[in-house]
Design a protein around this motif. Structure first.
Motif, PDB file in Angstrom:
ATOM      1  N   MET A 375       2.690   8.588   8.182  1.00  0.00           N
ATOM      2  CA  MET A 375       2.301   8.287   9.496  1.00  0.00           C
ATOM      3  C   MET A 375       2.695   6.798   9.406  1.00  0.00           C
ATOM      4  SD  MET A 375      -0.669   8.740  10.918  1.00  0.00           S
ATOM      5  CE  MET A 375      -1.726   8.722  11.278  1.00  0.00           C
ATOM      6  N   VAL A 411       1.575  12.523   6.608  1.00  0.00           N
ATOM      7  CA  VAL A 411       1.047  11.847   4.694  1.00  0.00           C
ATOM      8  C   VAL A 411       1.414   9.820   4.915  1.00  0.00           C
ATOM      9  CG1 VAL A 411       1.538  13.619   3.103  1.00  0.00           C
ATOM     10  CG2 VAL A 411       3.574  11.432   3.404  1.00  0.00           C
ATOM     11  N   ALA A 412       0.403   9.146   4.242  1.00  0.00           N
ATOM     12  CA  ALA A 412       0.658   7.570   4.165  1.00  0.00           C
ATOM     13  C   ALA A 412       1.652   7.536   3.273  1.00  0.00           C
ATOM     14  CB  ALA A 412      -0.292   7.239   1.988  1.00  0.00           C
ATOM     15  N   PRO A 413       2.007   6.074   4.193  1.00  0.00           N
ATOM     16  CA  PRO A 413       3.085   5.406   4.299  1.00  0.00           C
ATOM     17  C   PRO A 413       3.838   5.203   2.809  1.00  0.00           C
ATOM     18  CG  PRO A 413       1.682   4.145   5.484  1.00  0.00           C
ATOM     19  CD  PRO A 413       0.785   4.909   5.264  1.00  0.00           C
ATOM     20  N   LYS A 414       4.930   5.342   2.377  1.00  0.00           N
ATOM     21  CA  LYS A 414       5.452   5.297   1.269  1.00  0.00           C
ATOM     22  C   LYS A 414       5.419   5.727   0.386  1.00  0.00           C
ATOM     23  CE  LYS A 414       7.267   0.518   2.453  1.00  0.00           C
ATOM     24  NZ  LYS A 414       7.077  -1.159   2.882  1.00  0.00           N
ATOM     25  N   THR A 415       4.625   6.546   0.676  1.00  0.00           N
ATOM     26  CA  THR A 415       4.500   8.120  -0.357  1.00  0.00           C
ATOM     27  C   THR A 415       5.478   8.886  -1.032  1.00  0.00           C
ATOM     28  OG1 THR A 415       3.399   9.481   1.381  1.00  0.00           O
ATOM     29  CG2 THR A 415       1.709   8.106  -0.433  1.00  0.00           C
TER      30      THR A 415
ATOM     31  N   PHE B   9      -6.226   5.501   7.037  1.00  0.00           N
ATOM     32  CA  PHE B   9      -5.332   7.044   7.405  1.00  0.00           C
ATOM     33  C   PHE B   9      -5.818   6.997   5.849  1.00  0.00           C
ATOM     34  CE2 PHE B   9      -3.224  10.600   8.361  1.00  0.00           C
ATOM     35  CZ  PHE B   9      -2.500  10.697   7.085  1.00  0.00           C
ATOM     36  N   GLU B  11      -4.847  10.064   2.396  1.00  0.00           N
ATOM     37  CA  GLU B  11      -4.339  11.104   2.149  1.00  0.00           C
ATOM     38  C   GLU B  11      -5.882  12.183   1.563  1.00  0.00           C
ATOM     39  OE1 GLU B  11       0.113  10.117   0.759  1.00  0.00           O
ATOM     40  OE2 GLU B  11      -0.507  12.395   1.173  1.00  0.00           O
ATOM     41  N   GLU B  63      -0.846  -2.168   2.537  1.00  0.00           N
ATOM     42  CA  GLU B  63      -0.022  -1.498   2.888  1.00  0.00           C
ATOM     43  C   GLU B  63      -0.481   0.280   3.440  1.00  0.00           C
ATOM     44  OE1 GLU B  63       4.575  -3.046   2.364  1.00  0.00           O
ATOM     45  OE2 GLU B  63       3.263  -0.556   1.021  1.00  0.00           O
ATOM     46  N   ILE B  65      -2.877   2.287   6.466  1.00  0.00           N
ATOM     47  CA  ILE B  65      -2.436   2.477   7.621  1.00  0.00           C
ATOM     48  C   ILE B  65      -3.458   2.628   8.508  1.00  0.00           C
ATOM     49  CG2 ILE B  65      -1.991   4.081   9.630  1.00  0.00           C
ATOM     50  CD1 ILE B  65       0.597   3.568   9.082  1.00  0.00           C
TER      51      ILE B  65
END
Lengths: 433, 143
Positions: A375, A411-415, B9, B11, B63, B65
């Motif tokens: 994302m 999905v979440a950033p840096k995952t 956001f 997961e 970090e 979102i």
């Protein structure tokens, strides 16, 4: 001004190149036949003797070698010189099963470094440059190859190796690195990190030489823009020597293959039949100058196109296109061919970073294709509907690109593992092979 | 007359909410209200906090979102039918609710609703004309 490392070779006439190839191939086939029982047996099975190979026109008579042969012959089965004459071993990075090891004499290393020096100068590098090598050092050929090439050019070499992004950026700023050598995914990661830290003004890079994994034109533009550089492609594989088998020039319209060392063919991956210039197929290499590990007709599994069209840079060696996929990591999902680069193109067109993972599984005897995408703040919204629509948008684009449905998950950033070496793009849970 | 909501956001995976609330705890951030909308893949966490600016800085650093959305905070009498009057007003005036959630406070023993609508101005107009109290950011900060 175009720069050359060995102008008389890089810009030699086609007749001259052909003469070198004819002479060297004949000699090489004898050398291999005499010293490599494994290949001698393959030739015997095919009913070919060294006397049958009188010029490049006879190349097609020789048997192919594949990665499976390298594993069968591991570790010394394809060595063509006494072990005591070899001075170096390199190995392929993390393929499944048995590793592939390649041997080099001092002469082999010398020629390999020449190839890398040609690549660095074609990217505008010269004595006054600071070549920042962020390819891994060690068994992986990336670090060693570019390091040697940089020395030959006479540039100041920074043997950074991969990892430790903080230190990479600090050295880049403090020591005025001008040419960055690494994988494109790490270049993208570095570019991102430099931006996050607001250090774009403090880096002095002018060019990058990126290879060892697939990358798209979109990714190239992204890296060029973020780092303010010209990004050059470089191609190679450990089995053939390492990076520098082919490299890009200022024209950026394909990579010149070092034909004084390697003869390239394009074959139909199904039939093995040699295809004419301009047709898409699997790239096959024959090493004509190597001593220790001279593979003949080695199938790279890389799908590309060759062209002998005159190049604006003045070089006369044949150009290969960027690999369009691999005949072995091409995914067949629901009977449809899927190349990761297609998926990457869709994502980049929609403004996503190239941080994605493809997961293929089989549920109730039916293939399922999932694409996980990181994302970005621009794509996010506070309502479920809007975010779900982002997923549907990508699903719809992928459907038109691939012809099959792919379940997109944001999905979440840096995952997604953004390794500092090669990115893990595909997870195939089906175990089809 | 709107209040700032932070939408994050997340997961839809074990531990994601725990990791998030840990960040808030570590930075001494107090939530006034919270709700989660979930899908099988992801969740959107919506919070109203005591210090929006600080929270935004903390989340950026960590970090995440996220986005900041102006929403309506409305006082509702804490008795049967309290909410009905308000949503009927919105419905009658063709104001579509994207989502809504409730919270209460200890200090006033009052119930509050957060409304996310497309047209804040219109909703404010309709509610105020009908004597509904809309809570300002300042008032909310006092709660």
């Amino acid at each position: 001004m175009e720069k050359y490392y060995q102008r008389e070779i890089e810009c030699a006439s086609r007749e001259q190149i052909r003469a070198w190839q004819d002479e060297r191939l004949v000699k090489q086939v004898r050398h291999v036949y005499e010293h490599v029982p494994y290949y001698r047996n393959l030739m015997k099975e095919k009913g070919v003797t060294p006397d049958d190979i009188r010029s490049v026109d006879d190349l097609h008579k020789l048997p192919f070698l594949t990665k499976a042969d390298l594993r069968d012959a591991y570790p010394y089965g394809l060595l063509a010189v006494p072990l005591e004459d070899a001075v170096r071993i390199q190995s392929t990075s993390g393929t499944t099963g048995r590793r592939v090891v390649a041997f080099y004499t001092q002469h082999d290393l010398d020629l390999w470094e020449d190839c890398c020096a040609r690549a660095i100068m074609a990217a505008g590098g010269d004595k006054g440059d600071v070549v920042h090598v962020s390819y891994g050092y060690g068994l992986f050929t990336g670090g060693a190859g570019l390091n040697g090439g940089s020395h030959k050019v006479g540039a100041l070499t920074l043997p950074m190796s991969s990892g430790n992004t903080e230190r990479q950026i600090q050295f880049m700023c403090d020591l005025n690195s001008t040419i960055l050598c690494c994988t494109p995914s790490y270049a993208a990661y570095l570019a991102e990190s430099i931006h996050e830290r607001g250090l774009r003004d403090q880096i002095h890079l002018k060019a990058g030489i990126f290879g060892a994994e697939a990358w798209t034109q979109e990714m190239r533009r992204d890296i060029e823009e973020k780092l303010g550089i010209k990004a050059y492609d470089i191609y190679g594989l450990t089995e053939i020597s390492g990076p520098g088998v082919a490299y890009e020039c200022s024209a950026q319209t394909g990579m010149h293959i070092n034909e004084d060392h390697f003869i390239a063919e394009i074959i139909d991956p199904k039939t093995g039949e040699v295809l004419p210039d301009g047709e898409k197929g699997e790239l096959v290499f024959t090493c004509i100058t190597k001593e220790a590990f001279p593979l003949l007709r080695y199938r790279t599994r890389d799908i590309c196109v060759l062209t002998h069209e005159k190049c604006a840079c003045g070089r006369t060696h044949v150009k290969m296109s960027k690999p369009m996929g691999r005949s072995d990591d091409m995914l067949i999902v629901k009977g449809v061919n899927v190349f990761p680069s297609q998926i990457e193109t869709v994502l980049m067109n929609r403004g996503y970073a190239a941080n994605y993972q493809i997961i293929v599984s089989r549920v109730n005897n039916s293939d399922k294709l999932e694409v996980q995408v990181e994302m970005t703040p621009e794509m996010f919204s506070d309502t479920v509907t809007a975010v779900s629509n982002r997923e549907k948008e990508l699903e719809s684009d992928l459907k038109s690109m691939l012809g099959i449905y792919a379940d997109v998950q944001l999905v979440a950033p840096k995952t997604i593992a953004r390794s500092e070496g090669k990115a893990v793009r595909i997870i195939d849970k089906r175990n089809l092979y | 007359m709107t209040v700032k909501q932070i939408s994050v956001f997340l997961e839809n995976k074990a531990g994601c909410l725990a990791a998030f609330t840990k960040v808030l705890r570590e930075n001494d951030i107090d939530m006034r209200a919270m709700s989660i909308a979930e899908t099988p893949d992801f969740g959107i966490l919506r919070i109203i906090v005591d210090d929006t600016y600080k929270t935004a800085c903390v989340l950026k650093e960590a970090e995440y979102i996220f986005s900041i959305t102006p929403v309506l905070a409305v006082e509702v009498t804490d008795e049967a039918g309290g909410l009905y009057q308000i949503v009927q007003l919105l419905g009658d005036n063709k104001i579509n609710l994207e989502y809504t959630y409730a919270f209460i406070t200890r200090k006033r023993g009052q119930a509050y609703m957060i409304f996310r609508v497309e047209d804040n101005e219109k909703a404010i107009d309709v509610l105020e004309k009908n004597g509904v109290h809309i809570v300002s950011q300042e008032e909310l900060d006092e709660l």
